[in-house]
Design a protein around this motif. Structure first.
Motif, PDB file in Angstrom:
ATOM      1  N   GLU A 155       0.837  -1.204   0.000  1.00  0.00           N
ATOM      2  CA  GLU A 155       0.000   0.000   0.000  1.00  0.00           C
ATOM      3  C   GLU A 155       0.873   1.256   0.000  1.00  0.00           C
ATOM      4  O   GLU A 155       0.562   2.240  -0.652  1.00  0.00           O
ATOM      5  N   MET A 156       1.970   1.197   0.741  1.00  0.00           N
ATOM      6  CA  MET A 156       2.879   2.339   0.791  1.00  0.00           C
ATOM      7  C   MET A 156       3.544   2.588  -0.556  1.00  0.00           C
ATOM      8  O   MET A 156       3.947   3.715  -0.847  1.00  0.00           O
ATOM      9  N   ASP A 157       3.665   1.546  -1.371  1.00  0.00           N
ATOM     10  CA  ASP A 157       4.296   1.680  -2.685  1.00  0.00           C
ATOM     11  C   ASP A 157       3.416   2.410  -3.697  1.00  0.00           C
ATOM     12  O   ASP A 157       3.904   2.859  -4.724  1.00  0.00           O
ATOM     13  N   LYS A 158       2.135   2.521  -3.410  1.00  0.00           N
ATOM     14  CA  LYS A 158       1.226   3.188  -4.345  1.00  0.00           C
ATOM     15  C   LYS A 158       1.547   4.666  -4.416  1.00  0.00           C
ATOM     16  O   LYS A 158       2.118   5.252  -3.500  1.00  0.00           O
ATOM     17  N   ASP A 159       1.156   5.299  -5.508  1.00  0.00           N
ATOM     18  CA  ASP A 159       1.528   6.679  -5.804  1.00  0.00           C
ATOM     19  C   ASP A 159       0.856   7.774  -4.985  1.00  0.00           C
ATOM     20  O   ASP A 159       1.215   8.924  -5.120  1.00  0.00           O
ATOM     21  N   ASN A 160      -0.091   7.465  -4.145  1.00  0.00           N
ATOM     22  CA  ASN A 160      -0.803   8.544  -3.460  1.00  0.00           C
ATOM     23  C   ASN A 160       0.035   9.260  -2.414  1.00  0.00           C
ATOM     24  O   ASN A 160      -0.290  10.367  -2.022  1.00  0.00           O
ATOM     25  N   GLY A 161       1.102   8.644  -1.937  1.00  0.00           N
ATOM     26  CA  GLY A 161       2.005   9.307  -0.999  1.00  0.00           C
ATOM     27  C   GLY A 161       1.479   9.427   0.409  1.00  0.00           C
ATOM     28  O   GLY A 161       2.127   9.996   1.265  1.00  0.00           O
ATOM     29  N   ARG A 162       0.273   8.912   0.658  1.00  0.00           N
ATOM     30  CA  ARG A 162      -0.304   8.988   1.999  1.00  0.00           C
ATOM     31  C   ARG A 162      -0.733   7.609   2.440  1.00  0.00           C
ATOM     32  O   ARG A 162      -1.383   6.880   1.707  1.00  0.00           O
ATOM     33  N   VAL A 163      -0.385   7.284   3.677  1.00  0.00           N
ATOM     34  CA  VAL A 163      -0.742   5.973   4.213  1.00  0.00           C
ATOM     35  C   VAL A 163      -1.180   6.157   5.663  1.00  0.00           C
ATOM     36  O   VAL A 163      -0.541   6.879   6.426  1.00  0.00           O
TER      37      VAL A 163
ATOM     38  N   PRO B 148       2.384  11.775  12.122  1.00  0.00           N
ATOM     39  CA  PRO B 148       1.453  12.020  13.220  1.00  0.00           C
ATOM     40  C   PRO B 148       1.183  10.721  13.975  1.00  0.00           C
ATOM     41  O   PRO B 148       0.969   9.676  13.378  1.00  0.00           O
ATOM     42  N   MET B 149       1.245  10.795  15.280  1.00  0.00           N
ATOM     43  CA  MET B 149       0.960   9.631  16.115  1.00  0.00           C
ATOM     44  C   MET B 149      -0.033  10.051  17.190  1.00  0.00           C
ATOM     45  O   MET B 149      -0.341  11.234  17.329  1.00  0.00           O
ATOM     46  N   ASN B 150      -0.513   9.106  17.958  1.00  0.00           N
ATOM     47  CA  ASN B 150      -1.515   9.394  18.968  1.00  0.00           C
ATOM     48  C   ASN B 150      -1.047  10.473  19.946  1.00  0.00           C
ATOM     49  O   ASN B 150      -1.793  11.375  20.282  1.00  0.00           O
ATOM     50  N   THR B 151       0.197  10.387  20.394  1.00  0.00           N
ATOM     51  CA  THR B 151       0.736  11.389  21.321  1.00  0.00           C
ATOM     52  C   THR B 151       2.064  11.927  20.800  1.00  0.00           C
ATOM     53  O   THR B 151       2.757  11.262  20.016  1.00  0.00           O
ATOM     54  N   ALA B 152       2.406  13.113  21.275  1.00  0.00           N
ATOM     55  CA  ALA B 152       3.692  13.703  20.891  1.00  0.00           C
ATOM     56  C   ALA B 152       4.848  12.839  21.376  1.00  0.00           C
ATOM     57  O   ALA B 152       5.865  12.713  20.694  1.00  0.00           O
ATOM     58  N   ALA B 153       4.703  12.232  22.549  1.00  0.00           N
ATOM     59  CA  ALA B 153       5.776  11.383  23.088  1.00  0.00           C
ATOM     60  C   ALA B 153       6.019  10.181  22.182  1.00  0.00           C
ATOM     61  O   ALA B 153       7.172   9.795  21.953  1.00  0.00           O
ATOM     62  N   GLN B 154       4.961   9.584  21.646  1.00  0.00           N
ATOM     63  CA  GLN B 154       5.126   8.462  20.712  1.00  0.00           C
ATOM     64  C   GLN B 154       5.852   8.919  19.453  1.00  0.00           C
ATOM     65  O   GLN B 154       6.770   8.242  18.979  1.00  0.00           O
ATOM     66  N   ALA B 155       5.442  10.045  18.914  1.00  0.00           N
ATOM     67  CA  ALA B 155       6.089  10.569  17.706  1.00  0.00           C
ATOM     68  C   ALA B 155       7.556  10.881  17.971  1.00  0.00           C
ATOM     69  O   ALA B 155       8.429  10.576  17.153  1.00  0.00           O
TER      70      ALA B 155
END
Length: 145
Positions: free
Chosen positions: A41-49, A82-89
């Motif tokens: 899915e990440m290989d597809k051209d949309n650039g968003r996953v 983007p992740m659930n929390t800033a600490a995770q990111a």
């Protein structure tokens, strides 16, 4: 005159071309079947996953390794994590930084990936040296939602 190609050079080239091989070579981790499907899915051209899955299914590590691989293949690109929390990111951004700075195999695969600490190299943003230094966006920006 022929030049001998070393095993390391072949492995580095394979890792540049194949995300699954990159994971095996740089991180010594083979992808599970579900991770391979995510990678498709990440290989597809949309650039968003967007990956939504139960805890313990390697979402974060898969996305983190993919970002490392994409940075190596396109230093001009920008990535938002983007992740659930800033600490995770923050943990994921720090892990990407660690790989870029200290993983010898990563440096073999992508020797042109050079941190640009002058522009920013922190727990939240990473800048890589680029041809287009006028790009105001970080190479990687991690944030909580």
């Amino acid at each position: 005159m022929t030049t001998a190609i070393t095993k390391a050079e072949i492995q580095a080239e394979l890792a540049r071309k194949s995300f699954a091989y990159y994971c095996r070579y740089v991180h010594e981790r083979a992808l599970y079947r579900h991770q391979v499907e995510w990678a498709k899915e990440m290989d597809k051209d949309n650039g968003r996953v967007l990956v939504v899955a139960p805890p313990g299914t390697f979402k974060s590590s898969t996305v983190r390794m993919r970002i490392e691989w994409e940075i190596g293949n396109d230093v001009e690109g920008t990535h938002l994590l983007p992740m659930n929390t800033a600490a995770q990111a923050m943990r994921q951004v720090m892990s990407v930084a660690e790989t870029i700075e200290r993983n010898q195999r990563y440096r073999e695969v992508f020797p042109w990936v050079i941190p640009n600490a002058k522009r920013g190299w922190s727990h939240e943003i990473l800048f890589i040296k680029r041809k287009n230094e006028a790009n105001p966006d970080a190479t990687l920006y991690g944030t909580g939602i």
